[in-house]
Enzyme design. Structure first.
Site, PDB file in Angstrom:
ATOM      1  N   SER A 576       0.856  -1.259   0.031  1.00 18.67           N
ATOM      2  CA  SER A 576      -0.061   0.144   0.040  1.00 18.67           C
ATOM      3  C   SER A 576       0.973   1.196   0.059  1.00 18.67           C
ATOM      4  CB  SER A 576      -0.798   0.088   1.346  1.00 18.67           C
ATOM      5  OG  SER A 576      -1.625   1.123   1.319  1.00 18.67           O
ATOM      6  N   TYR A 589      -2.433  -0.339  10.833  1.00 21.24           N
ATOM      7  CA  TYR A 589      -2.479  -0.677   9.103  1.00 21.24           C
ATOM      8  C   TYR A 589      -1.048  -0.162   8.440  1.00 21.24           C
ATOM      9  CZ  TYR A 589      -3.991  -0.855   4.159  1.00 21.24           C
ATOM     10  OH  TYR A 589      -4.259  -0.686   2.744  1.00 21.24           O
TER      11      TYR A 589
END
Length: 699
Positions: A576, A589
């Site tokens: 990501s 995250y």
């Protein structure tokens, strides 16, 4: 004949057939016949009808032969799969024929007989249909008939079973002369309804489509019934000398062997595998006659074109501890011996104009107590090769219980395998796609990025194992892919990437289904959003378990396999933008994604010497099709940016430097690049697919 002993039932429906014209009835009949492997194998046999058409040049009525075109399959053929030829022009070719040495030249005349500029190439069997003076002709390869045809005294057995109703012709390679032989037989035997071709198959004929179909079934059923009577109570294949292992053990051994074999036979061209442990296979591989019958080779030409003339029988003892280790240790020697024997076969039988020797590796591997492995350049071909060898097993069973089974002599087998016309057909095949012969395991495979990735990889020739924790979504994804690309292209497995045993089993399933795995796309995902003081330990651990530990577990299993295969390997992490650029209220995250990226760097270092490449794709804000964005994450990110949920997609578009939205297909394109040889000299790299974000520029 064991599993082949059930009688065939007519599936003809007058309500359907009566609404069809003659070509339509031919297609209907063909599809019915080809749908049952007891009648003919995939791609085997052919059908025809002689139809009165209007000549496009003269407007006059003319007789036209509709016959299955070259390379087609009667079970799946459509109308455009039939070649069409003027019958009078086909008949005129008899005047040009000079004898058996002229066979190949005659094939060159078939296009001159084409009716209505049909582009479908006529097959070598066209004269066999054209020279039989009946409207409808079936040529099938039923196991029950070939078992008679491949018996030492096949002529006498044909007479015993069918009397004068079905004739017999000695072995001859398909072509113009065999067509003349068939025509001469019909002329001399006007009451005959068909003929058995030695070591080949069955021809039947009639002047009505339904009558021809039902005649074909009747002749096969009579052979099935005769075998049932003759073989009742008899020991087949000399009796069993080995005992089948339990199913789970058989699968475990297949999973152990297949990547070892694949690595040894797939260095020049990648191969995919198929495992078959059905009852007929186990009966044969466990038998006393395995070595003797296996060495004789197959009989029907279609069989050994798919399977090679004989299999490789592995020296495995299902009762001995450590026997599988011995088999693996002896694979190199066993394969060397097989290749040497194949080279002997080629050199002994070759002609001055024979094509160069093809791949000398075996296609069929037989393992006592376990089953059969088959390998080819794609999954469908590997599966079909296995199906053909099951046909050969059924033939050997029948022939050896009523007579002595005989395979084709090596020279006859070679003359078909290396026939110049067969070589020309091979040369016409399209070039393999960029990922042909490769297998990818995609975690998170039922989500938006996972499905887009699978679509891209399958489009380039790969087979894909979809792995996902969501069984419902997984079932839907597999069904969709099977419908679009065929069942051979995809398998699925439920997988929690945090469970070590499930990870190992997912790879085992991939190995049993395809023979190996070449590409790992690690894409399983989770997302969470909360200020750090509100981030509980469960949220933190869940992110780390899936995005760090889960990626470690699947990568470790992939590395173990890649090193066993010795074919290199390819790992692509879907990380990501947040692994490089921090975001508010997402510490768990972002930290897990950063760990994932650094794991990829470490693995790139470790894998390089084994040809294992590891790279990363960093997407950002892929909303469409994403299961992550369907949950609370969407609302949390909207709240973090102080906007409405409905405005989130437009917000991310404007935020990117290029002012674009990122779609699953965009990420899949980057994954394909890294998984393919287009990036063969790249490892340890990161590709951002985020529309441009200065914070996430790799440094």
């Amino acid at each position: 004949m064991s599993e082949q002993s059930h009688r065939l039932e007519s599936r003809w429906d007058d309500a359907i057939a009566n609404a069809l014209d003659e070509p339509g009835k031919l297609l209907y009949r063909s599809n019915l016949l080809g749908a049952d492997k007891r009648i003919t194998n995939y791609g085997g046999g052919n059908t025809s009808a002689k139809v009165t058409e209007t000549d496009p040049l003269t407007g006059a009525p003319v007789r036209v032969l509709w016959v299955k075109g070259s390379g087609g399959d009667v079970g799946t053929i459509k109308l455009d799969g039939f070649a069409t030829l003027y019958l009078d022009k086909l008949e005129a070719l008899k005047g040009l024929y000079k004898g058996v040495e002229d066979e190949d030249r005659m094939v060159g005349f078939l296009p001159h007989c084409t009716f209505a500029l049909n582009p479908r190439a006529a097959s070598i069997d066209t004269p066999l249909h054209g020279f039989v003076p009946f409207t409808h002709v079936d040529h099938m390869h039923p196991d029950a008939i070939i078992a008679i045809a491949a018996s030492k005294n096949s002529r006498e057995l044909t007479k015993e079973v069918f009397g004068d109703e079905i004739g017999w012709l000695p072995w001859r390679r398909p072509g113009f002369q065999l067509g003349l032989d068939l025509g001469a037989f019909v002329a001399a035997n006007p009451n005959a309804k068909g003929v058995v071709l030695e070591s080949h198959g069955l021809f039947t004929w009639a002047d009505d489509a339904k009558a021809c179909y039902e005649l074909t079934l009747d002749i096969i059923n009579r052979a099935i019934d005769w075998f049932a009577t003759k073989t009742e109570g008899k020991t087949v294949f000399g009796g069993a000398v080995a005992t089948s292992l339990e199913e789970a053990q058989r699968r475990a051994i297949a999973a152990r062997l297949m990547p070892e074999i694949r690595g040894r036979i797939g260095r020049e061209e990648r191969k995919l595998g198929h495992f078959d442990d059905q009852t007929a296979v186990l009966e044969f591989v466990n038998s006393a006659d395995l070595q003797r019958l296996g060495a004789l080779g197959t009989s029907c030409p279609d069989h050994f074109l798919r399977t090679k003339i004989r299999p490789l029988i592995l020296d495995f003892d299902p009762t001995a501890d450590g026997s599988i280790d011995s088999v693996v240790a002896g694979l190199d020697a066993a394969l060397d011996a097989y290749r040497a024997d194949y080279a002997r076969y080629y050199e002994t039988c070759r002609h001055d104009n024979s094509p160069a020797m093809r791949d000398p590796n075996p296609v069929i591997f037989l393992i006592p107590g376990v089953g059969m492995l088959s390998f080819a350049r794609d999954k469908a071909t590997a599966r079909i090769a296995g199906e053909f060898y099951v046909n050969a097993i059924n033939v050997m069973r029948g022939a050896s219980t009523v007579s002595d089974y005989q395979g084709l002599p090596e020279q006859e087998a070679f003359d078909i395998e290396y026939w110049l016309l067969e070589e020309a057909k091979l040369q016409r095949m399209p070039k393999p796609k960029s990922l042909a012969g490769r297998v990818a395991l995609v975690t998170g495979g039922a989500g938006g990025i996972g499905r887009a990735t699978a679509t891209r990889l399958i489009a380039e020739g790969a087979c894909v194992v979809l792995a996902d924790i969501d069984q419902t979504a997984l079932d839907g994804a597999q069904a969709d892919f099977a419908k679009r690309y065929g069942a051979d292209a995809v398998r699925s497995v439920k997988l929690d990437v945090t469970d070590e045993k499930q990870v190992a089993e997912a790879f085992t399933q991939g190995l049993v289904e395809f023979g190996g795995i070449d590409i790992l796309v690690s894409n399983a995902g989770i997302a969470s959003s909360a200020p750090v003081e509100e981030t509980d330990l469960a949220m933190w651990n869940r992110n780390i378990e899936i995005l760090a530990t889960g990626y470690f577990l699947v990568s470790r299993e992939a590395f173990r396999l890649f090193r066993r295969q010795k074919l290199g390997g390819n790992v692509v992490f879907v990380a990501s933008k947040n692994g490089l650029a921090s975001s508010p209220n997402a510490s768990a995250y972002c930290t897990a994604k950063a760990a994932e990226i650094h794991l990829a760097r470490c693995l790139a270092l470790e894998g390089a010497e084994g040809g294992i490449r590891v790279n990363t794709v960093n997407p950002d804000a892929v909303l469409r099709g994403s299961k992550i964005w369907d949950g609370e994450w969407r609302e949390q990110r909207a709240a973090s940016s102080k906007i409405e949920v409905s405005d989130l997609e437009e917000h991310y578009r404007k935020r990117s430097m290029l002012k674009v939205n990122i779609l699953p297909e965009d990420v899949a394109e980057a994954i394909y690049f890294l998984a393919s040889d287009l990036s063969a000299k790249s490892t340890g790299n990161i590709i951002n697919v985020d529309g441009g974000n200065a914070q996430s520029f790799p440094r």
